[in-house]
Scaffold this motif. Structure first.
Motif, short mmCIF file in Angstrom:
data_model
loop_
_atom_site.label_atom_id
_atom_site.label_comp_id
_atom_site.label_asym_id
_atom_site.label_seq_id
_atom_site.Cartn_x
_atom_site.Cartn_y
_atom_site.Cartn_z
N GLU A 15 0.67 -1.18 0.09
CA GLU A 15 0.03 -0.03 0.02
C GLU A 15 0.81 1.13 0.08
O GLU A 15 0.48 2.28 -0.33
N TYR A 16 2.18 1.17 0.33
CA TYR A 16 3.05 2.31 0.29
C TYR A 16 3.38 2.75 -1.09
O TYR A 16 3.27 2.04 -2.05
N ALA A 21 9.47 4.78 1.63
CA ALA A 21 8.46 4.18 2.45
C ALA A 21 8.83 2.81 2.96
O ALA A 21 8.73 2.40 4.15
N LYS A 22 8.84 2.10 1.56
CA LYS A 22 9.08 0.69 1.79
C LYS A 22 10.21 0.21 2.40
O LYS A 22 10.37 -0.51 3.47
N THR A 25 10.30 1.39 6.38
CA THR A 25 9.38 0.39 7.10
C THR A 25 10.07 -0.70 7.41
O THR A 25 9.79 -1.23 8.46
N ASP A 45 2.36 9.26 13.46
CA ASP A 45 2.67 9.14 12.04
C ASP A 45 4.17 9.41 11.48
O ASP A 45 4.60 10.40 12.21
N ASP A 62 4.57 10.30 1.03
CA ASP A 62 4.18 9.27 1.76
C ASP A 62 3.86 9.17 3.14
O ASP A 62 4.46 10.00 3.70
N PHE A 64 3.06 6.78 7.04
CA PHE A 64 2.72 5.51 7.42
C PHE A 64 2.56 5.84 8.91
O PHE A 64 3.01 6.96 9.35
N ASN A 65 2.28 4.86 9.81
CA ASN A 65 2.02 5.11 11.11
C ASN A 65 2.73 3.72 12.01
O ASN A 65 2.58 2.75 11.27
N ILE A 75 3.34 -1.57 11.79
CA ILE A 75 3.62 -0.42 10.86
C ILE A 75 2.59 -0.51 9.85
O ILE A 75 2.48 -1.64 9.51
N LYS A 76 1.87 0.52 9.71
CA LYS A 76 0.70 0.35 8.69
C LYS A 76 0.53 1.60 7.91
O LYS A 76 1.17 2.94 8.18
N PRO A 77 0.18 1.53 6.53
CA PRO A 77 0.02 2.59 5.73
C PRO A 77 -0.77 3.64 6.20
O PRO A 77 -1.86 3.46 6.73
#
Length: 152
Positions: A15-16, A21-22, A25, A45, A62, A64-65, A75-77
């Motif tokens: 979802e990133y 971001a990938k 994370t 966040d 981007d 994520f949180n 870790i979630k988008p």
């Protein structure tokens, strides 16, 4: 005292929107001890920006949180629901942070980017959504002290 093993879980990695971001994370998931000072339920966040201008415009590339769930981190988008704070980071800062090898090295470099922001070399900022004392009580203060962001 034996530190318990912290678990980490990346949810919906596809979802990133960005590779950075990938990569970030994946790095954070490898080092959940970075978040070991935070209490259960801490949720914040990470917003990634490609320039000071994008930060001023609140236009992250981007977001994520990270949720501290008691056993480790999730870790979630996207944005957290009612986050404690937003951590704003430049892509350049992240590229350097993900090359660190220990929590202390990561934390010190993190503090450097906050204390000496530079458009070219990297920067970090915070947007607090809760009272400073509340955040300190939640464990964010210990990280900030180690990073040299918060003075005694």
């Amino acid at each position: 005292m034996v530190e318990k093993e912290l678990l980490s879980q990346i949810i919906d990695i596809n979802e990133y929107k960005t590779e950075i971001a990938k990569n970030y994370t994946a790095f954070l998931a490898q080092y959940p001890e970075i978040f070991s000072d935070l209490i259960h339920g801490s949720n914040f966040d990470f917003a990634i920006y490609d320039s000071f201008g994008a930060y001023d415009d609140e236009s992250p590339v981007d977001i994520f949180n990270v949720l501290c769930n008691g056993q480790g981190i999730e870790i979630k988008p996207g944005n957290a629901v009612n986050p404690d704070l937003e951590l704003a980071l430049s892509i350049t800062a992240i590229e350097k942070l993900i090359q660190t090898k220990t929590k202390v090295e990561y934390t010190k470099l993190f503090g450097h980017f906050y204390n000496e922001p530079d458009e070219e070399k990297g920067w970090i900022d915070f947007v607090l959504h809760k009272r400073t004392q509340t955040l300190i009580d939640m464990g964010y203060g210990r990280f900030a002290k180690t990073a040299g962001i918060l003075e005694d």
